[in-house]
Write a protein that holds these residues in place. Structure first.
Motif, PDB file in Angstrom:
ATOM      1  N   MET A   1      31.727  44.049  53.593  1.00  0.00           N
ATOM      2  CA  MET A   1      32.556  43.951  53.441  1.00  0.00           C
ATOM      3  C   MET A   1      33.249  45.135  53.117  1.00  0.00           C
ATOM      4  N   LYS A   2      34.741  44.779  53.456  1.00  0.00           N
ATOM      5  CA  LYS A   2      36.022  45.310  52.978  1.00  0.00           C
ATOM      6  C   LYS A   2      36.953  44.524  52.692  1.00  0.00           C
ATOM      7  N   LYS A   3      37.912  45.638  52.411  1.00  0.00           N
ATOM      8  CA  LYS A   3      38.738  44.575  51.210  1.00  0.00           C
ATOM      9  C   LYS A   3      39.169  44.001  51.556  1.00  0.00           C
ATOM     10  N   ALA A   4      39.566  43.912  53.028  1.00  0.00           N
ATOM     11  CA  ALA A   4      40.145  42.520  53.362  1.00  0.00           C
ATOM     12  C   ALA A   4      39.791  41.404  53.286  1.00  0.00           C
ATOM     13  N   ASP A   5      38.754  41.428  53.610  1.00  0.00           N
ATOM     14  CA  ASP A   5      37.779  40.999  53.688  1.00  0.00           C
ATOM     15  C   ASP A   5      37.371  39.857  52.193  1.00  0.00           C
ATOM     16  N   LEU A   6      37.600  41.535  51.020  1.00  0.00           N
ATOM     17  CA  LEU A   6      37.441  40.412  49.960  1.00  0.00           C
ATOM     18  C   LEU A   6      39.084  39.490  49.072  1.00  0.00           C
ATOM     19  N   VAL A   7      39.579  40.003  49.946  1.00  0.00           N
ATOM     20  CA  VAL A   7      40.837  40.013  49.502  1.00  0.00           C
ATOM     21  C   VAL A   7      41.131  37.806  49.987  1.00  0.00           C
ATOM     22  N   ALA A   8      41.044  37.916  51.066  1.00  0.00           N
ATOM     23  CA  ALA A   8      39.987  36.658  51.864  1.00  0.00           C
ATOM     24  C   ALA A   8      39.655  35.707  51.742  1.00  0.00           C
ATOM     25  N   LYS A   9      38.259  36.301  50.769  1.00  0.00           N
ATOM     26  CA  LYS A   9      37.739  35.014  50.213  1.00  0.00           C
ATOM     27  C   LYS A   9      38.116  34.538  49.194  1.00  0.00           C
ATOM     28  N   MET A  10      38.537  35.361  48.757  1.00  0.00           N
ATOM     29  CA  MET A  10      38.863  35.337  46.761  1.00  0.00           C
ATOM     30  C   MET A  10      40.340  33.913  47.133  1.00  0.00           C
ATOM     31  N   ALA A  11      41.459  34.275  47.859  1.00  0.00           N
ATOM     32  CA  ALA A  11      42.460  33.574  48.980  1.00  0.00           C
ATOM     33  C   ALA A  11      41.782  32.335  48.134  1.00  0.00           C
TER      34      ALA A  11
END
Length: 103
Positions: A1-11
């Motif tokens: 998982m990359k940072k962008a994927d984590l940001v999307a899941k958090m959002a």
């Protein structure tokens, strides 16, 4: 998982925009870094603990030449998983063993 994927899941999980989630993640990382630089621990109950470890200077060997080299003292970051992550790891390790027995 990359940072962008984590940001999307958090959002998605928090019901906020990706921009807000990225700002929250960046703030968390900055606060964690500041606490560790100050010599503090960061404990998230059930998730884990971020801490620092002081490593002493020592003599090592260059594996190619066998020549002794000096390794400088440094401070490293350490993460110790909490109970929830340890349990997750134990469950993941048991699952493949059961699948192998069924075959």
């Amino acid at each position: 998982m990359k940072k962008a994927d984590l940001v999307a899941k958090m959002a998605e999980g928090a019901g906020i925009t990706k921009t807000q989630a990225e700002k929250a993640l960046n703030a968390f990382m900055a606060a964690t870094e500041a606490a560790l630089k100050a010599g503090d621990k960061l404990t998230l109950v059930g998730f884990g603990t971020f801490s620092t470890v002081a490593r002493k200077a020592r003599i090592g060997r260059n594996p190619q030449t066998g020549k002794e080299i000096k390794i400088a003292a440094k401070t490293s970051t350490k993460f110790t998983p909490g109970k929830n992550l340890k349990d997750l790891k134990a469950k993941a390790a048991k699952a493949p063993a059961k699948a192998a027995k069924k075959k």
